[in-house]
Design a protein around this motif. Structure first.
Motif, short mmCIF file in Angstrom:
data_model
loop_
_atom_site.label_atom_id
_atom_site.label_comp_id
_atom_site.label_asym_id
_atom_site.label_seq_id
_atom_site.Cartn_x
_atom_site.Cartn_y
_atom_site.Cartn_z
N ALA A 1 0.83 -1.21 0.00
CA ALA A 1 0.00 0.00 0.00
C ALA A 1 0.87 1.26 0.00
CB ALA A 1 -0.93 0.00 1.21
N SER A 2 1.96 1.25 0.78
CA SER A 2 2.85 2.41 0.82
C SER A 2 3.54 2.62 -0.52
CB SER A 2 3.90 2.25 1.92
OG SER A 2 3.29 2.18 3.19
N LEU A 3 3.94 1.53 -1.16
CA LEU A 3 4.60 1.64 -2.46
C LEU A 3 3.63 2.16 -3.52
CD1 LEU A 3 6.62 -1.71 -2.43
CD2 LEU A 3 7.52 0.60 -2.11
N VAL A 4 2.38 1.68 -3.48
CA VAL A 4 1.37 2.16 -4.43
C VAL A 4 1.15 3.66 -4.25
CG1 VAL A 4 -1.08 2.06 -5.01
CG2 VAL A 4 0.22 -0.06 -4.75
N ALA A 5 1.02 4.10 -3.00
CA ALA A 5 0.80 5.54 -2.74
C ALA A 5 1.98 6.36 -3.23
CB ALA A 5 0.58 5.76 -1.24
N TRP A 6 3.19 5.86 -3.05
CA TRP A 6 4.40 6.56 -3.50
C TRP A 6 4.42 6.69 -5.01
CZ3 TRP A 6 9.80 4.18 -4.24
CH2 TRP A 6 10.76 5.17 -4.39
N VAL A 7 4.11 5.61 -5.71
CA VAL A 7 4.13 5.63 -7.18
C VAL A 7 3.03 6.53 -7.73
CG1 VAL A 7 3.87 4.21 -9.24
CG2 VAL A 7 5.21 3.37 -7.32
N ARG A 8 1.85 6.43 -7.14
CA ARG A 8 0.74 7.27 -7.62
C ARG A 8 1.02 8.74 -7.37
NH1 ARG A 8 -4.67 3.81 -5.76
NH2 ARG A 8 -4.45 2.16 -7.34
N GLY A 9 1.74 9.03 -6.29
CA GLY A 9 2.12 10.41 -6.03
C GLY A 9 3.05 10.97 -7.07
N ALA A 10 3.73 10.09 -7.80
CA ALA A 10 4.63 10.53 -8.87
C ALA A 10 3.93 10.61 -10.22
CB ALA A 10 5.82 9.57 -8.98
N GLY A 11 2.61 10.37 -10.24
CA GLY A 11 1.85 10.52 -11.47
C GLY A 11 1.72 9.26 -12.30
N LEU A 12 2.11 8.10 -11.76
CA LEU A 12 1.97 6.83 -12.46
C LEU A 12 0.79 6.04 -11.90
CD1 LEU A 12 5.72 5.74 -12.63
CD2 LEU A 12 4.35 6.64 -14.52
N TRP A 13 0.32 5.08 -12.68
CA TRP A 13 -0.72 4.17 -12.20
C TRP A 13 -0.05 3.00 -11.53
CZ3 TRP A 13 -1.71 -0.97 -13.02
CH2 TRP A 13 -2.97 -1.44 -12.62
N ALA A 14 -0.57 2.55 -10.40
CA ALA A 14 0.03 1.43 -9.68
C ALA A 14 -1.06 0.62 -8.99
CB ALA A 14 1.05 1.92 -8.66
N LYS A 15 -0.82 -0.68 -8.89
CA LYS A 15 -1.77 -1.56 -8.22
C LYS A 15 -1.02 -2.76 -7.66
CE LYS A 15 -5.94 -4.35 -8.93
NZ LYS A 15 -6.94 -4.82 -9.93
N ALA A 16 -1.26 -3.06 -6.40
CA ALA A 16 -0.69 -4.25 -5.77
C ALA A 16 -1.73 -5.36 -5.84
CB ALA A 16 -0.30 -3.96 -4.32
N THR A 17 -1.34 -6.51 -6.34
CA THR A 17 -2.28 -7.61 -6.50
C THR A 17 -1.54 -8.93 -6.37
OG1 THR A 17 -4.03 -8.54 -7.91
CG2 THR A 17 -2.06 -7.70 -9.01
N ARG A 18 -2.27 -10.02 -6.51
CA ARG A 18 -1.68 -11.36 -6.46
C ARG A 18 -2.05 -12.09 -7.73
NH1 ARG A 18 -1.38 -15.21 -1.23
NH2 ARG A 18 0.15 -13.57 -0.79
N VAL A 19 -1.07 -12.69 -8.39
CA VAL A 19 -1.29 -13.40 -9.65
C VAL A 19 -0.71 -14.80 -9.56
CG1 VAL A 19 -1.25 -11.26 -10.99
CG2 VAL A 19 0.87 -12.55 -10.67
N ARG A 20 -1.17 -15.66 -10.45
CA ARG A 20 -0.62 -17.01 -10.56
C ARG A 20 0.50 -17.01 -11.60
NH1 ARG A 20 -6.21 -20.64 -10.63
NH2 ARG A 20 -6.98 -19.97 -8.57
N TRP A 21 1.20 -18.14 -11.65
CA TRP A 21 2.32 -18.26 -12.57
C TRP A 21 1.88 -18.04 -14.02
CZ3 TRP A 21 7.38 -18.32 -13.12
CH2 TRP A 21 7.95 -18.88 -14.26
#
Length: 762
Positions: free
Chosen positions: A73-93
Motif C-alpha cells: 500500500a505504501s509503495l502504491v501511494a508513493w508511485v501514484r504520487g509521482a503521477g503513475l498508475w500502480a496496483k498491488a495484487t496477487r497473480v498465478r504463474w
C-alpha cells in the motif's frame, strides 16, 4: 521436498536471489536485514518508474506507518504520487507469463525483498528475473518451481496513467458526482434498503383502508387483530431497514468527507507560493470553507432527495390505480411548485453571489486583523479596524437580508400549493365520495384516507425535488468559489517529472530576465554571472535591486523567466521541483516555526534524523547555547507564532533547520537581519565552517557580513553591475564603494578621531 538440479536454471543461493539469505524476515531479524529488503523494494520500484520516464528517488520515500519494510500500500501511494498508475495484487504463474510483454513487473518476495520481472518465454515456461540491487547483472531464467520458493504471487503493477485521475481533474460538480459514484457498493445497499422501505410503505395505507372499510363496517375483531399484527411487523421491518440505511449513509458520508478534505489539502499544498502571496489569506480560507456546505449538500439533501425519488417511482402507480383524478391533482400542484422555484432562480443566483462576496470581504478582514494583531495594538488602530469591521458586517447583513427575502417570497408563493396537496386534495376526494354515485369512482372513505397517506409520501419527494434546484444553485455558487482556489495551476507536474541530478553547486545565470505578474518593470534585466561549485556568493544592492528575486528563481518559486538558469549544467526548469528544493537549504528574513517542540522544528525536513543530528545543526547555527537554557531544552514547546522566542532565537532555529539536511546549496536571504550583534557575530564566525563543501548564496544589506565571501554580486535596478571579491569591488565598483562607505562612515569617523587623539598626544 528436494529440488532436482538443472544447469539451465539458477541456484537460489546465488544469482538474482543472492540477497535472499540476507533478507529473510525472521522474528529476530536485525535492522540491516530489513534495510536490505527495503532497498530492494524501493530500487525495484524506481527502476520500473524510470522505464516509464519518471525519476523517483528512493531516499524520498516516506511511509505513513511504522513498517519494517515498505508495504504494497505504501509503495502504491508513493508511485501514484509521482503521477503513475500502480496496483498491488496477487497473480498465478500462468497470469505472470501472460502479462504485457516489455513491461517490467515488481515481484514482492516472501522475505520482504523484491525482484524484477524483465521478460518471459511462454514456450519454455520461464520468466527472466533481475536483482534490483545489482542492475549490472543480466536477468536469469527461472521456472515456476524455483520461483515459488521465494515468491507467493504478490506483484506490484506499474504503468503510465492513461487518463486524468480524479485527484488531477478540475474541481467541479461533475467531479463531486464522480466522487460519490465511487461508493457504488454503499449506493447499491442504500438503494436496496430504500426500495424495500418503499414497498413496506405501501402496506400501512392499504391496511388502514381495510380497517376502516371492513373492520368498522362489519365489527370483526379478529380481522382488526390480524391487521394490527401486520402493522406491528411492518413497523419493525421498517425500523430495522431505516436504521441500516442511515448507518450506510453515515459511513458513506464519512468516507466522502474524508476524501474531499484530503483532496482539498493536497491541492492547496500543490499550489505555487506566488498564489498565496497574491491572494489574501482570509479570502482563501473563506472560499475553501465553502467545501463544507457542498459536503453537507452531497451527504444530506441530495442523498435524501434521490432516495425519496425511488419511493416516488414505486408509490405513484398505486396513486393512479386508486384515483386518477386525485393523482393528477398531486402531480399538477408539485409541477407548479417546481415552476415557481425555477422562476425565482435568477434572482436567487444574484443575491447569493453578492452574499458570498460580502462574506469573503468580512472573512478576509477578520483573518488579517487576527494575524496582524500585534501591529493593530502597537499602532492603536482598534477603532479604525472596528469601523471597517462594522462596514463589512453591514454589507454582509444587507446581502443576507436580500437573500432571505428572496427565499421568503419563494416560500410564500409555494405554500398555498403545498397546502393544497395536504388539504385541498382531501377536500376534493371527500367531494367525489359524497357527490359521485356509489361505486362509480371506486373511492371509499377508507381508500380516500389511504390515498392521502400515500399522497403525502409522494408529494413530499416531488416538492423536495423541485426545491433541490434552489439548493443546487447555492451549491453551484459555492463550487465556483472553491474552484477559484483549487483549479489554479499547480506545481504537480514539476514535482513529479524532471531530472534528479546529484548537485555539486555550480550556478549559471545566462541572460536571465524576469518580470513579476502585473508589473511593468523588469525585476531582473538580462542578468549574467557564473560561480563554480563550493563558492560563497554574496548579493548586495539597494532595495528593489533584484537580490531576493535571484534567490526566488533559484528555489523554483518563479519559473516563467527568460534566458537560461543552470545548476551544474542542467536547466533549472528541467529539474524535478521537489528534488531541487530538498537540495537547497533556505533561511529567510522572516521564518515561520510550526507549533511543536524545538527538536521537531529543526528536523521538520527530515523526520527520521536523531537528536545527535539536531544538536550538531544547532551548534553550527549558534542556537545551542540558548536552547540549553530553555525550560525543557530541545523538547521545549514552541507556541503558535513562536511568541515564546525572540526574533534572533527564531532565526537561529531556522538556520539549524536548513543545515540539518546537509544541503549542497544554501541560501541565506537576510538571514542575520533579526539577530542581535552577538548572535550575528556568532553566525558569521560559523559561516566559513557552514560553507565548507557547499555553495552558499547570501543576500544581505550589511556588507560587513559579506567581506569573507569568495564572490560578491552587485545588483542595481535588476541588472548585475559587477561581481568579484570585496577588495576588488571597493576599487572598481562605484555602487559597491558607495554602499560600503554609507555603512561604515561611523567606524571611519571613529578611526579618524582615534588617529587625531594619538597625534595630539604625541
Amino acid at each position: 521436498m528436494s529440488v532436482p538440479s538443472d544447469p539451465h536454471l539458477p541456484d537460489t543461493r546465488k544469482g538474482p536471489f543472492a540477497f535472499e539469505t540476507a533478507c529473510v524476515a525472521t522474528p529476530g531479524s536485525e535492522k540491516p536485514e530489513a534495510s536490505i529488503s527495503t532497498q530492494s523494494r524501493l530500487r525495484a520500484v524506481t527502476a520500473v518508474a524510470h522505464h516509464y520516464g519518471t525519476e523517483l528517488d528512493h531516499l524520498e520515500f516516506r511511509s505513513d506507518r511504522n513498517e519494517i519494510v515498505p508495504s504494497p500500500a505504501s509503495l502504491v501511494a508513493w508511485v501514484r504520487g509521482a503521477g503513475l498508475w500502480a496496483k498491488a495484487t496477487r497473480v498465478r504463474w500462468r497470469q505472470l507469463l501472460r502479462l504485457e510483454e516489455g513491461a517490467p513487473v515488481v515481484l514482492l518476495l516472501a522475505n520482504g525483498g523484491a525482484a524484477l520481472l524483465t521478460g518471459r518465454n511462454l514456450e519454455k515456461g520461464v520468466a527472466f528475473i533481475a536483482n534490483p540491487l545489482t542492475p549490472e547483472q543480466a536477468p536469469i531464467a527461472v521456472d515456476e518451481l524455483r520461483l515459488s520458493q521465494v515468491w507467493q504471487g504478490d506483484v506490484l503493477l506499474i504503468r503510465r496513467e492513461r487518463r486524468t485521475t480524479l485527484d488531477e481533474a478540475p474541481f467541479s460538480f461533475s467531479w463531486l458526482m464522480q466522487l460519490v459514484l465511487r461508493e457504488r457498493r454503499n449506493l447499491r445497499e442504500v438503494l436496496v434498503a430504500s426500495l424495500s422501505m418503499s414497498v413496506l410503505q405501501i402496506l400501512p395505507p392499504f391496511l388502514t383502508m381495510a380497517a376502516i372499510d371492513r373492520v368498522m363496517t362489519h365489527h370483526t375483531l379478529s380481522t382488526l387483530a390480524l391487521i394490527s399484527l401486520m402493522l406491528v411487523l411492518v413497523t419493525g421491518y421498517e425500523t430495522l431497514l431505516g436504521y441500516a440505511r442511515r448507518e450506510i449513509v453515515e459511513v458513506m458520508s464519512t468516507r466522502l468527507d474524508a476524501r474531499i478534505n484530503v483532496h482539498v489539502f493536497r491541492r492547496l499544498l500543490a499550489l505555487p507560493v506566488e498564489f498565496f502571496e497574491r491572494t489574501p489569506t482570509g479570502e482563501t480560507t473563506h472560499k475553501i470553507s465553502q467545501i463544507f456546505k457542498i459536503r453537507d449538500f452531497l451527504t444530506g439533501k441530495l442523498v435524501s432527495t434521490i432516495l425519496d425519488v425511488f419511493t416516488l417511482l414505486i408509490l405513484l402507480p398505486f396513486l393512479f390505480w386508486m384515483s386518477t383524478a386525485l393523482a393528477w391533482m398531486v402531480l399538477a400542484a408539485s409541477f407548479c411548485i417546481g415552476l415557481t422555484v425555477l422562476w425565482f432562480l435568477p434572482a436567487i443566483r444574484q443575491v447569493y453571489a453578492q452574499l458570498i462576496a460580502a462574506e469573503v470581504k468580512k472573512g478576509s478582514l477578520l483573518v488579517e486583523t487576527v494575524h496582524g494583531m500585534r501591529t493593530v495594538k502597537s499602532l492603536a488602530i482598534e477603532e479604525t479596524r472596528k469601523q471597517e469591521w462594522d462596514e463589512r458586517v453591514a454589507e454582509s447583513g444587507h446581502a443576507r437580508l436580500a437573500a432571505g427575502r428572496i427565499a421568503n417570497w419563494a416560500q410564500t408563493v409555494t405554500t398555498p400549493l403545498e397546502r393544497f396537496v395536504d388539504r385541498g386534495v382531501l377536500m376534493c376526494g371527500a367531494y367525489i365520495v359524497l357527490v359521485a354515485p356509489a361505486g362509480t369512482t371506486g373511492i371509499t372513505t377508507g381508500s380516500l384516507i389511504a390515498f392521502m397517506m400515500l399522497g403525502g409520501r409522494v408529494a413530499s419527494p416531488l416538492i423536495g425535488l423541485a426545491k433541490l434546484t434552489q439548493d443546487i444553485e447555492e451549491v453551484r455558487t459555492s463550487i465556483s468559489q472553491v474552484s477559484e482556489v483549487l483549479n489554479h495551476p499547480t506545481e504537480t507536474a514539476a514535482t513529479r517529472g524532471g531530472l534528479r541530478p546529484k548537485f555539486s553547486g555550480q550556478i549559471t545565470f545566462d541572460d536571465v530576465s524576469f518580470r513579476y505578474p502585473g508589473s511593468q518593470a523588469l525585476a531582473l534585466n538580462r542578468v549574467n554571472f557564473s560561480i563554480p561549485a563550493g563558492t560563497m556568493l554574496g548579493l548586495v544592492g539597494r532595495s528593489g535591486s533584484g537580490k531576493s528575486t535571484i534567490a526566488r528563481l533559484l528555489q523554483g518559486i518563479n519559473r516563467d523567466y527568460s534566458g537560461r538558469l543552470k545548476i551544474d549544467g542542467s536547466d533549472l526548469r528541467e529539474i524535478n521541483l521537489t528534488h531541487l528544493r530538498r537540495s537547497f537549504g533556505v533561511v529567510m528574513q522572516d521564518n515561520f516555526l510550526f507549533r511543536g517542540t524545538v527538536r521537531e522544528n529543526i528536523i521538520a525536513g527530515r523526520p527520521g534524523l536523531t537528536l545527535d543530528d539536531v544538536v550538531q545543526a544547532a551548534r553550527m547555527s549558534g542556537a545551542e547555547e540558548f536552547i540549553e537554557r530553555l525550560p525543557h531544552g530541545y523538547e521545549t514547546w514552541i507556541e503558535e507564532g513562536s511568541a515564546n522566542l525572540s526574533g534572533g532565537q527564531r532565526q537561529r532555529l531556522a538556520i539549524a533547520r536548513a543545515l540539518i539536511v546537509n544541503p549542497r546549496l544554501l541560501i541565506l536571504d537576510e538571514a542575520t537581519s533579526a539577530l542581535d550583534p552577538e548572535s550575528e557575530a556568532l553566525v558569521n564566525a560559523n559561516l566559513l565552517r557552514i560553507a565548507k563543501d557547499r555553495t552558499m548564496v547570501i543576500v544581505s544589506h550589511r556588507l560587513s557580513s559579506l567581506v569573507d565571501c569568495d564572490q560578491i554580486l552587485v545588483m542595481d535596478k535588476g541588472a548585475a553591475i559587477d561581481v568579484g571579491p570585496h577588495d576588488e569591488l571597493l576599487e572598481r565598483c562605484a555602487i559597491y564603494r558607495q554602499l560600503w562607505q554609507q555603512q561604515n562612515r561611523h567606524s571611519e569617523r571613529s578611526r579618524q578621531t582615534q588617529l587625531k587623539s594619538i597625534a595630539a598626544g604625541e
